[in-house]
Design a protein around this motif. Sequence first.
Motif, mmCIF file in Angstrom:
data_model
loop_
_atom_site.group_PDB
_atom_site.id
_atom_site.type_symbol
_atom_site.label_atom_id
_atom_site.label_comp_id
_atom_site.label_asym_id
_atom_site.label_seq_id
_atom_site.Cartn_x
_atom_site.Cartn_y
_atom_site.Cartn_z
ATOM 1 N N LEU A 1 5.251 -67.905 6.136
ATOM 2 C CA LEU A 1 5.095 -68.181 7.614
ATOM 3 C C LEU A 1 6.099 -67.192 8.324
ATOM 4 O O LEU A 1 7.058 -67.301 8.342
ATOM 5 C CB LEU A 1 4.915 -69.566 8.049
ATOM 6 C CG LEU A 1 4.842 -69.859 9.305
ATOM 7 C CD1 LEU A 1 3.415 -69.690 9.752
ATOM 8 C CD2 LEU A 1 5.295 -71.246 9.617
ATOM 9 N N ASN A 2 5.188 -66.524 9.197
ATOM 10 C CA ASN A 2 6.180 -65.971 10.309
ATOM 11 C C ASN A 2 6.193 -66.704 11.530
ATOM 12 O O ASN A 2 5.095 -67.051 12.113
ATOM 13 C CB ASN A 2 5.405 -64.584 10.813
ATOM 14 C CG ASN A 2 5.917 -63.856 11.920
ATOM 15 O OD1 ASN A 2 6.803 -64.492 12.579
ATOM 16 N ND2 ASN A 2 5.825 -62.450 12.110
ATOM 17 N N PRO A 3 7.523 -67.371 11.950
ATOM 18 C CA PRO A 3 7.380 -68.337 12.720
ATOM 19 C C PRO A 3 7.324 -68.019 14.159
ATOM 20 O O PRO A 3 6.803 -68.753 15.102
ATOM 21 C CB PRO A 3 8.804 -68.972 12.639
ATOM 22 C CG PRO A 3 9.539 -67.992 11.957
ATOM 23 C CD PRO A 3 8.530 -67.182 11.094
ATOM 24 N N ALA A 4 7.247 -66.508 14.469
ATOM 25 C CA ALA A 4 7.202 -65.932 15.676
ATOM 26 C C ALA A 4 5.630 -65.946 16.222
ATOM 27 O O ALA A 4 5.183 -66.210 17.328
ATOM 28 C CB ALA A 4 7.766 -64.686 16.023
ATOM 29 N N THR A 5 4.828 -65.612 15.084
ATOM 30 C CA THR A 5 3.455 -65.362 15.276
ATOM 31 C C THR A 5 2.432 -66.686 14.603
ATOM 32 O O THR A 5 1.245 -66.501 15.179
ATOM 33 C CB THR A 5 3.106 -64.009 14.943
ATOM 34 O OG1 THR A 5 3.153 -64.067 13.532
ATOM 35 C CG2 THR A 5 3.753 -62.966 15.394
ATOM 36 N N ARG A 6 2.947 -67.396 13.966
ATOM 37 C CA ARG A 6 2.202 -68.419 13.153
ATOM 38 C C ARG A 6 1.349 -67.515 12.158
ATOM 39 O O ARG A 6 0.544 -68.408 11.617
ATOM 40 C CB ARG A 6 1.657 -69.230 14.137
ATOM 41 C CG ARG A 6 2.438 -69.948 15.042
ATOM 42 C CD ARG A 6 3.626 -70.777 14.532
ATOM 43 N NE ARG A 6 3.276 -71.772 13.652
ATOM 44 C CZ ARG A 6 4.139 -72.655 13.032
ATOM 45 N NH1 ARG A 6 5.234 -72.301 13.113
ATOM 46 N NH2 ARG A 6 3.715 -73.921 12.382
ATOM 47 N N GLU A 7 1.563 -66.436 11.784
ATOM 48 C CA GLU A 7 0.774 -65.817 10.634
ATOM 49 C C GLU A 7 1.203 -66.181 9.406
ATOM 50 O O GLU A 7 2.216 -66.074 9.255
ATOM 51 C CB GLU A 7 0.829 -64.200 10.976
ATOM 52 C CG GLU A 7 0.054 -63.600 11.991
ATOM 53 C CD GLU A 7 0.616 -62.116 11.978
ATOM 54 O OE1 GLU A 7 -0.528 -61.431 12.023
ATOM 55 O OE2 GLU A 7 1.581 -61.668 12.553
ATOM 56 N N VAL A 8 0.312 -66.321 8.583
ATOM 57 C CA VAL A 8 0.570 -66.742 7.247
ATOM 58 C C VAL A 8 0.357 -65.543 6.300
ATOM 59 O O VAL A 8 -0.610 -64.976 6.356
ATOM 60 C CB VAL A 8 -0.298 -68.036 6.695
ATOM 61 C CG1 VAL A 8 0.117 -68.073 5.189
ATOM 62 C CG2 VAL A 8 0.108 -69.033 7.441
#
Length: 66
Positions: free
Chosen positions: A22-29
């Motif tokens: 998970l990219n916490p900045a963009t919420r992309e998985v």
Amino acid sequence: MIELTEEQVQALGSEKAPLQLLNPATREVFVLIRKDVYDLTCRIVGGGPGRVWDDKADNDLIRNRA
């Protein structure tokens, strides 16, 4: 290339399915797969190892977030 931390290596070892990141900045998985699986996927989908998907006619198969 990004090297995994010891904690990440342990997480990889305990997973039965591909590891999700998970990219916490963009919420992309993102899904982490072994290179041999990636290379096989490239041969099947992209025409060979390291080849990118460059058929503009297929762009509608990829949904971009608006």
